[in-house]
Write a protein that holds these residues in place. Sequence first.
Motif, mmCIF file in Angstrom:
data_model
loop_
_atom_site.group_PDB
_atom_site.id
_atom_site.type_symbol
_atom_site.label_atom_id
_atom_site.label_comp_id
_atom_site.label_asym_id
_atom_site.label_seq_id
_atom_site.Cartn_x
_atom_site.Cartn_y
_atom_site.Cartn_z
ATOM 1 N N ASP A 190 -40.579 -38.221 105.832
ATOM 2 C CA ASP A 190 -41.759 -38.491 105.017
ATOM 3 C C ASP A 190 -42.894 -37.584 105.488
ATOM 4 N N SER A 191 -43.806 -37.279 104.586
ATOM 5 C CA SER A 191 -44.886 -36.349 104.925
ATOM 6 C C SER A 191 -45.878 -36.926 105.925
ATOM 7 N N GLY B 172 -29.581 -42.271 110.741
ATOM 8 C CA GLY B 172 -30.985 -42.626 110.639
ATOM 9 C C GLY B 172 -31.535 -42.809 112.034
ATOM 10 N N GLY B 173 -32.856 -42.793 112.137
ATOM 11 C CA GLY B 173 -33.508 -42.998 113.427
ATOM 12 C C GLY B 173 -34.681 -43.942 113.295
ATOM 13 N N PRO B 174 -35.174 -44.448 114.426
ATOM 14 C CA PRO B 174 -36.305 -45.383 114.405
ATOM 15 C C PRO B 174 -37.633 -44.673 114.157
ATOM 16 N N ASP B 175 -38.670 -45.477 113.966
ATOM 17 C CA ASP B 175 -40.029 -44.939 113.926
ATOM 18 C C ASP B 175 -40.906 -45.725 114.891
ATOM 19 N N ALA B 176 -41.992 -45.104 115.296
ATOM 20 C CA ALA B 176 -42.899 -45.703 116.273
ATOM 21 C C ALA B 176 -44.305 -45.192 116.008
ATOM 22 N N ALA B 177 -45.253 -45.685 116.803
ATOM 23 C CA ALA B 177 -46.658 -45.291 116.662
ATOM 24 C C ALA B 177 -47.097 -44.488 117.876
ATOM 25 N N ARG C 79 -32.998 -44.981 106.497
ATOM 26 C CA ARG C 79 -34.144 -44.957 105.584
ATOM 27 C C ARG C 79 -34.675 -43.527 105.527
ATOM 28 N N SER C 80 -35.210 -43.153 104.388
ATOM 29 C CA SER C 80 -35.506 -41.749 104.127
ATOM 30 C C SER C 80 -36.721 -41.203 104.855
ATOM 31 N N ASP D 226 -33.616 -45.007 98.690
ATOM 32 C CA ASP D 226 -32.935 -44.637 99.925
ATOM 33 C C ASP D 226 -31.813 -45.621 100.268
ATOM 34 N N LEU D 227 -32.039 -46.910 100.004
ATOM 35 C CA LEU D 227 -30.985 -47.896 100.245
ATOM 36 C C LEU D 227 -29.800 -47.679 99.308
#
Length: 328
Positions: free
Chosen positions: A88-89, A114-119, A156-157, A181-182
Amino acid sequence: MKFYSIIIPVYNRPDEIRELLESLTRQTYNKFEVLVIEDGSDKKCEDICASFSDKIYIKYFYKENTGQGFSRNYGYERAKGEYFVVFDSDCIIPSNYFEVVDEFLRDYPFDAYGGPDAALDSFTSTQKAISYSMTSFFTTGGIRGGKLHVGTFRPRSFNMGISRMVYEKTRGYVITRMAEDLEFSIRIEKAGFKIGLIPNAVVYHKRRTDLKQFYKQLFFFGRGRINLYRFYKEELKPVHAFPSVFSLGLIVWLISFFIYSPVFRIGSILVILYCFILFMDSVFKAKSFKVAILSIAASFTQLVAYGMGFLKELITYIKEPKPSSPNK
């Protein structure tokens, strides 16, 4: 060593794309190309992309607005890599991301991952709270990239990779919005490809900057779950109705305040308990009381928005004319 094609759809977010591209210039593994697909934006990022042409191999494309799914297909069609990676942008990519991915795929040759996301620490407190609500076991069940998650893992994309063979067999996305994406992940799985999580392939995901924008996004996600049901009836489980049940329960609880019934007393205990769990979990993870308080607001926003979107699309689906049986 694989050559990767990075596909980035963007719509009216030139400032975000700058940060993402800057993070790609710092990769320790640089065998990749970058394809930025401008999806009919009014605020174009062509000049920003051009400013990175001496740092990374980047190609910019402008097309009419068709949504993120078909914009990714547009990129897939023009990609030269052995493996296609979508971000995602509003993501920022750690410098070792592709080194981690390439090493992992050598040992575990997934066809899609797929991979995780974080802050990041530099994110605002609201962004950190939103990140918590989207990744916590107590809100989403950890389905968005956690090591422990409920149900089958589906990429997830915002952070997803597929082999060229996957694209050639599936031809990419068949819907462009609302759980696209799903739907794509399920079709990859049904085609017999091997899918998995790369736990350390983390991206820093900004998401929305305030709770109002977050509500709109999650309302759309709730609608997407019913849209997915149109394609795969078996993918709608009782757990997916939880946000709607939660939302309706909140409404009943608030109404009961005016008559101070036992429902209000019991509901108050449950709400306080849930808030306490969210607060303590967020404090433990974020190490911030401010983020923890905002995490409660973000979690309630997420559940209510998703629940209301789910109900809205469910009503729309029920009202839709259904095809008559061929025996009639």
